[in-house]
Design a protein around this motif. Structure first.
Motif, short mmCIF file in Angstrom:
data_model
loop_
_atom_site.label_atom_id
_atom_site.label_comp_id
_atom_site.label_asym_id
_atom_site.label_seq_id
_atom_site.Cartn_x
_atom_site.Cartn_y
_atom_site.Cartn_z
N VAL A 60 0.89 -1.47 -0.23
CA VAL A 60 -0.10 -0.30 0.15
C VAL A 60 0.84 1.34 0.44
O VAL A 60 1.76 1.40 0.46
CB VAL A 60 -1.07 0.11 1.37
N THR A 314 -3.08 -4.88 -3.35
CA THR A 314 -3.54 -3.40 -3.93
C THR A 314 -2.98 -2.85 -5.17
O THR A 314 -2.84 -2.19 -6.09
CB THR A 314 -4.82 -2.05 -3.45
N HIS A 316 -1.97 -0.02 -3.62
CA HIS A 316 -2.88 1.54 -3.35
C HIS A 316 -1.83 2.16 -3.71
O HIS A 316 -0.81 2.59 -2.45
CB HIS A 316 -3.75 1.24 -2.92
N PRO A 340 -6.29 3.25 -7.56
CA PRO A 340 -6.64 3.30 -6.04
C PRO A 340 -7.75 1.60 -5.78
O PRO A 340 -8.45 1.62 -7.24
CB PRO A 340 -7.17 4.40 -6.16
N SER A 341 -7.44 0.92 -5.16
CA SER A 341 -8.53 -0.37 -5.24
C SER A 341 -8.41 -0.62 -4.28
O SER A 341 -8.28 -2.12 -3.03
CB SER A 341 -7.55 -1.37 -6.30
N LEU A 342 -7.39 -0.09 -2.48
CA LEU A 342 -7.70 -0.40 -1.03
C LEU A 342 -8.47 -0.71 -0.46
O LEU A 342 -9.09 -2.29 0.12
CB LEU A 342 -6.75 0.92 -0.54
N MET A 411 -12.38 5.57 0.12
CA MET A 411 -10.99 6.47 -0.76
C MET A 411 -11.14 8.31 -0.79
O MET A 411 -12.28 8.29 -1.35
CB MET A 411 -10.48 5.74 -1.93
#
Ligand code: URP
Ligand code: ZN
Ligand code: ZN
Length: 466
Positions: A60, A314, A316, A340-342, A411
């Motif tokens: 991350v 991710t 992220h 972004p994909s957390l 997010m």
């Protein structure tokens, strides 16, 4: 605080059974049938739900000065998104600039996180220069609870290290028992191909992936594997994206090289046609290594099911489309890299992996929690449902349905790469060290967020990869 989780189906990397879980203080105190709630205990009805160990995202970026700008999330916004998506611990990359002092950089990254996070966290310490002062600095950081380093074979002049630095980093890591995570792409090939593409007027986002085709990543992987073989250091390939790179990593593993392999949720569900969308829309999908030909998705899913790929992260890295991705409007090399994909990792793995039968529920736990914990010195405190483990638990409602949208995600970024996608399953209730941080969550917006900023703790780790 005492919490009794009743009637859920406990799912670990190897077991699946119905049981109650009693959490006392920060840990799991009992697991059994028909447990009686102690006086004053909070009861969570988990009937119809899976109970998973808290998910761990091993890759991350939150505080990230990068490509002339900064990633958008703070610990508050990122950890909010993490827990709403079922991630209870994240490992951030501490990425100092080449000229920064490593210890000072570590303090900066710690200061951004301590007291500001809802979920637990740790760091991979970025090694972006190696000189005569580096061994002492890194050793002192390891003593403070960091047991993994990060090197970049790409991004020369920014985070990237040269071969001598790479060799010395791996030698030092081996002596300290530290595992080295690595971004594997051949930087010279990237810069030469980027120069050629730009000179030919191929400047838009659709050409980004041509600057770093699969061979560029495969060469990077091979490069790292050679250095790992000669030093005996334990390595971890981050964000592996394609069949060619996987083949090199597995060949190395077969001959005894110590390597753990991570892929990303983005490579499993998106492909290069997304980055080829017109009207600059493709910039939303620019990351490195780039999204690949769609044929790679099944290769990666199969490798996950077979245990050849070990983890899903991710990477992220949130940059706003309107004001940051636009920095590369006339030159794809200036588009801040990242998707972004957390918040979405677990539900996308469930929707696109478990439901169509590409992976099992046990695989889901293994690749997104247990193996991460084992690889990075968090197990069995994290990544397990066992008496004495941290009560990091996700009560996951498989019947929930929702639609992903930037309008409702938590997010701090103005777009979603998965805009309009239907999603199955939801982290309905989430506990971090015995405290409920999500209550009746719906996977959308901030619905259900009850965790407090500052609850999340730095988790010290001890090196074990000697
Ligand atoms: O495109 C990416 N991957 N952005 C984040 C930085 C990195 O390389 O991990
Ligand atoms: Zn990277
Ligand atoms: Zn990264």
């Amino acid at each position: 605080m005492t919490i009794l989780i009743q009637g859920g189906e406990v799912v670990t990397d190897s077991e699946r059974y119905h049981a109650d879980i009693l959490c006392e203080g920060e840990t799991i105190a009992r697991i059994g049938q028909h447990l009686t709630a102690p006086a004053g205990a909070e009861i969570i009805d988990a009937r119809g739900c899976h109970v998973f160990p808290g998910f761990i995202d091993p890759h991350v970026h939150i505080h990230l000065p990068f490509m002339g700008t900064h990633a958008k999330d703070t610990y508050e916004s990122a950890s909010r998104a993490a827990v709403l998506g079922g991630t209870t611990t994240l490992i951030e990359m501490c990425c100092p600039a080449r000229d920064d002092d490593p210890v000072e950089a570590f303090e900066v990254w710690m200061s951004k996180a301590v007291g500001h996070s809802i979920c637990d966290f740790s760091f991979h310490m970025g090694v972006t220069r190696f000189d005569e002062t580096t061994p002492a600095a890194l050793t002192s950081i390891v003593r403070r609870g960091i047991s993994s380093f990060k090197v970049f074979l790409a991004y020369k002049g920014a985070f990237g290290v040269d071969d001598a630095e790479l060799y010395r980093t791996l030698q030092l890591a081996k002596s300290l028992g530290v595992i080295v995570t690595a971004h594997c792409e051949n930087e010279t090939l990237v810069s030469e191909r980027s120069r050629e593409l730009l000179a030919a007027g191929k400047c838009d986002p659709a050409h980004h992936h041509e600057s770093r085709p699969p061979q560029v990543e495969a060469e990077g992987v091979n490069h790292l594997m050679t250095f790992a073989e000669l030093t005996g250091c334990a390595t971890y390939i981050v964000h592996l994206s394609c069949a060619e790179a996987l083949e090199r990593a597995l060949a190395a593993r077969k001959r005894g090289v110590r390597v753990t392999i991570e892929t990303l949720i983005q490579y499993l569900v998106l492909d290069k046609q997304d980055a080829e969308r017109g009207g600059f829309e493709g910039a939303k999908f620019v990351m490195s290594p780039p999204l690949r030909d769609v044929r790679n998705q099944e290769v990666l899913w199969r490798a996950l099911a077979a245990g050849d790929i070990d983890t899903v992260a991710t990477d992220h890295a949130p940059f706003d489309f309107a004001t940051q991705k636009s920095m590369g409007a006339s030159d794809f090399t200036k588009i801040p890299n990242g998707i972004p994909s957390l918040q979405e990792r677990v539900s996308l793995l469930y929707t696109h992996g478990v439901l169509p039968g590409r992976i099992t529920l046990h695989d889901l736990v293994r690749i997104a929690s247990t193996t991460v914990a084992q690889t990075f010195g968090l197990y069995p405190r994290k990544g397990a449902i066992a008496v004495g483990s941290d009560a990091d638990l996700v009560i996951f409602d498989p019947a929930a349905r929702s639609t992903i949208s930037a309008a409702t995600h938590a997010m701090n970024v103005d777009y979603s790469a998965f805009e309009g996608w239907e999603r199955c399953g939801c982290a309905r209730d989430v506990l971090v060290r015995g405290t409920r941080v999500v209550r009746d969550g719906t996977c959308t917006d901030r619905v259900g967020l009850v965790g407090h900023v500052g609850h999340g703790q730095f988790i010290a780790r001890t090196p074990s990869h000697f």
